[in-house]
Design a protein around this motif. Structure first.
Motif, short mmCIF file in Angstrom:
data_model
loop_
_atom_site.label_atom_id
_atom_site.label_comp_id
_atom_site.label_asym_id
_atom_site.label_seq_id
_atom_site.Cartn_x
_atom_site.Cartn_y
_atom_site.Cartn_z
N LEU A 1 -4.41 2.04 11.24
CA LEU A 1 -4.99 3.30 11.68
C LEU A 1 -4.21 3.83 12.88
N GLY A 2 -3.95 5.14 12.89
CA GLY A 2 -3.28 5.75 14.02
C GLY A 2 -4.27 6.14 15.10
N LEU A 3 -3.85 6.01 16.36
CA LEU A 3 -4.70 6.36 17.50
C LEU A 3 -4.10 7.58 18.19
N ALA A 4 -4.80 8.68 18.11
CA ALA A 4 -4.32 9.91 18.75
C ALA A 4 -4.73 9.90 20.21
N GLY A 5 -3.83 10.37 21.08
CA GLY A 5 -4.12 10.42 22.51
C GLY A 5 -4.54 11.82 22.94
N HIS A 6 -5.62 11.88 23.72
CA HIS A 6 -6.12 13.17 24.21
C HIS A 6 -6.17 13.24 25.72
N SER A 7 -5.97 12.10 26.39
CA SER A 7 -6.03 12.08 27.85
C SER A 7 -5.05 11.03 28.35
N PRO A 8 -4.72 11.04 29.64
CA PRO A 8 -3.80 10.05 30.19
C PRO A 8 -4.27 8.61 30.04
N THR A 9 -5.57 8.41 29.83
CA THR A 9 -6.08 7.04 29.67
C THR A 9 -5.89 6.52 28.25
N ASP A 10 -5.52 7.40 27.31
CA ASP A 10 -5.32 6.98 25.92
C ASP A 10 -3.90 6.48 25.75
N VAL A 11 -3.75 5.19 25.61
CA VAL A 11 -2.40 4.60 25.55
C VAL A 11 -2.10 3.96 24.20
N GLY A 12 -3.12 3.78 23.35
CA GLY A 12 -2.92 3.12 22.06
C GLY A 12 -2.14 3.98 21.09
N GLN A 13 -1.41 3.32 20.18
CA GLN A 13 -0.63 4.01 19.15
C GLN A 13 -1.09 3.66 17.74
N LEU B 1 0.85 -1.20 0.00
CA LEU B 1 0.00 0.00 0.00
C LEU B 1 0.88 1.24 0.00
N PRO B 2 0.45 2.31 -0.67
CA PRO B 2 1.19 3.56 -0.55
C PRO B 2 1.20 4.01 0.91
N LEU B 3 2.29 4.61 1.35
CA LEU B 3 2.37 5.09 2.73
C LEU B 3 1.20 6.01 3.03
N GLU B 4 0.40 5.62 4.00
CA GLU B 4 -0.75 6.43 4.41
C GLU B 4 -0.86 6.39 5.92
N LEU B 5 -0.76 7.56 6.51
CA LEU B 5 -0.89 7.71 7.96
C LEU B 5 -2.17 8.47 8.23
N TYR B 6 -3.10 7.81 8.92
CA TYR B 6 -4.43 8.40 9.15
C TYR B 6 -4.75 8.31 10.63
N PHE B 7 -4.94 9.49 11.23
CA PHE B 7 -5.34 9.61 12.64
C PHE B 7 -6.70 10.31 12.67
N PRO B 8 -7.78 9.56 12.50
CA PRO B 8 -9.10 10.21 12.42
C PRO B 8 -9.52 10.89 13.72
N GLY B 9 -8.92 10.51 14.86
CA GLY B 9 -9.29 11.12 16.13
C GLY B 9 -8.42 12.30 16.51
N SER B 10 -7.54 12.72 15.63
CA SER B 10 -6.65 13.84 15.94
C SER B 10 -7.43 15.14 16.07
N LEU B 11 -7.01 15.98 17.02
CA LEU B 11 -7.64 17.29 17.24
C LEU B 11 -6.63 18.40 16.97
N PRO B 12 -7.09 19.56 16.46
CA PRO B 12 -8.49 19.93 16.22
C PRO B 12 -9.07 19.36 14.94
N ARG B 13 -8.23 18.77 14.07
CA ARG B 13 -8.72 18.19 12.82
C ARG B 13 -8.09 16.83 12.62
N PRO B 14 -8.77 15.90 11.96
CA PRO B 14 -8.15 14.62 11.63
C PRO B 14 -6.88 14.82 10.80
N PHE B 15 -5.89 13.97 11.07
CA PHE B 15 -4.63 14.05 10.32
C PHE B 15 -4.60 12.92 9.30
N ARG B 16 -4.22 13.28 8.07
CA ARG B 16 -4.11 12.24 7.04
C ARG B 16 -3.03 12.64 6.04
N LEU B 17 -2.09 11.74 5.84
CA LEU B 17 -1.01 11.95 4.87
C LEU B 17 -0.91 10.70 4.01
#
Length: 451
Positions: free
Chosen positions: A302-314, A81-97
């Protein structure tokens, strides 16, 4: 000529395949019942899964060559697959490259400038950063960490966290504040700087055993070698010899955490043992969650964005999209972090919650869970870390393992390259007559031998 390989991980299997192909009669000694080392398959809850979710990239040229050598078809068993990094939970906007299929370096420039989420200033800074690395030949200060390198080049915001730091954790399995900037630059040189195909993601579409270990074992046996399982080697013997059996050459291909105890017993390898004993290590956890079959991800990775100390996934991988095990998701947690303090049930629950927030939808209850923790999964890839080569200093013994590939972090490609280097060093060390004899032995048919 007889060759011994101690360790049946990817480094040892590579050395064994290379030597068998050159006409050596190879014996692989493996302590476990299964080949593959830290990249192997396991049977869990009726599924054939992996002890860790591995990512390959198009730049892994030696790994791809090895797979073809042993008869594995990477075009069929790896999903490119072409390199694609997608963090749909990223704030303030989803990140996608996503890097488009354009000639280099246009694919990089277009991909960075078209990335969704980061402001234009961040994109231009990232382009300048890559340009500076290219102008300097990807040489950076040996004492710098990745964080210091990024600071010096003004890398900020979402591109820093979702691209550079994410790639650092994925490739070096070491936090950016501690990771070697030079080794990180080497990985960027051979991936982002190595042409369009070099940046492609190669995600295993099968279990790891089918990808290499089974095919490598069959190749070794076809060439007159054998695999001995359940053979735990507690000391290496001069000569060389293994368990009292004499060989013409031997490769020590165990992990950096196990090698010092085997090397310390000889004056010639005492310094090498001391060097490896000074290594520190990083953990990796892979958490499998089984959902109903209809649950899937928008992308295989899929990338997992962390927003709080309980968010540990990558990262989370859709095993249904990759391997056909619908509903099975694999979460990966790299390097030391807060996740280590959580028990398995709590860790699994937090990852399920984080995924639900990321996807912005309610998920059904988890049907089953399995947590695999590797406490010393890789060496901590720190600035200035001394890295040995193939030579051990003890006559007849050579070294292989990801720690013996000086330019790379602890990846599958590093392990494979070290195995290739050890086999080539052995062949180069032989007198011309014996070398010709060993090479010629592979020209005729070989009777298979059972290990």
């Amino acid at each position: 000529m007889k060759a011994a390989v101690v360790g049946g991980g990817w480094a040892g299997l590579t050395a064994a395949v290379e030597l068998a192909q050159a006409g050596f009669r190879v014996t692989v000694f493996e302590a476990a019942r299964q080949l593959g080392g830290r990249a192997r398959s396991v049977e869990l809850r009726g599924h054939c899964l992996d002890n860790g979710q591995h990512i390959l990239v198009g730049a892994y040229r030696e790994t791809l060559r090895l797979l073809r050598t042993v008869g594995t078809d990477p075009d069929r068993l790896l999903r490119r697959l072409p390199l694609e990094l997608y963090f749909p939970g990223s704030l303030p906007r989803p990140f996608r490259l996503r890097l488009p299929r354009l000639p280099p370096p246009l694919h990089l420039a277009v991909g960075l400038l078209a990335a969704a989420g980061p402001p234009v200033a961040e994109k231009l800074a990232a382009v300048r950063f890559l340009g500076a690395l290219q102008r300097d030949g990807y040489h950076v200060r040996e004492s710098d960490s990745v964080a210091e390198l990024l600071d010096r080049h003004g890398q900020r915001g979402s591109l820093r966290s979702h691209l550079w730091e994410a790639l650092c954790l994925a490739a070096l399995n070491t936090p950016p504040a501690n990771a070697s900037a030079q080794i990180f630059a080497n990985t960027l040189r051979d991936s982002l700087g190595g042409g369009r195909a070099a940046t492609d993601l190669l995600l295993p579409a099968t279990d790891l055993d089918r990808l290499l270990p089974a095919a490598a074992a069959a190749f070794i046996r076809r060439h007159g070698g054998e695999i001995r399982h359940g053979c735990r080697i507690r000391r290496i013997e001069a000569g060389p010899a293994v368990l009292g059996e004499a060989f013409d050459c031997a490769v020590l291909a165990v992990g950096a955490q196990h090698a010092p105890a085997l090397l310390a017993g000889h004056p010639a390898t005492a310094a090498l043992a001391q060097t490896l004993a000074g290594y520190r290590f990083e953990p990796i956890a892979t958490v499998y969650l089984g959902f109903p079959p209809q649950i899937s991800l928008p992308l295989p990775m899929l990338g997992l964005a962390g927003h709080s100390p309980t968010d540990v996934g990558q990262w989370v991988f859709d095993r249904g999209a990759l391997c056909g095990t619908a509903g099975v998701l694999a979460f990966v947690l790299s390097a030391h972090g807060p996740w280590e303090e959580l028990d398995n049930a709590t860790l699994a629950a937090r990852l399920a919650d984080q995924l639900a927030v990321t996807l912005r939808r309610r998920l059904p209850p988890v049907l089953w869970q399995q947590v695999i923790r590797e406490q010393r999964a890789t060496f901590s890839c720190r600035p200035g870390l001394p890295r040995p080569g193939a030579c051990t200093g003890l006559a007849g013994w050579w070294l292989a393992g990801d720690h013996a590939c000086a330019e790379y972090p602890a990846t599958l490609e590093a392990a494979v390259r070290s195995g290739v280097a050890a086999a080539r060093a052995i062949r180069a060390s032989l007198p011309a007559g014996r070398h010709a004899c060993a090479s010629g032995a592979s020209s005729g048919p070989q009777s298979p031998r059972r290990g």
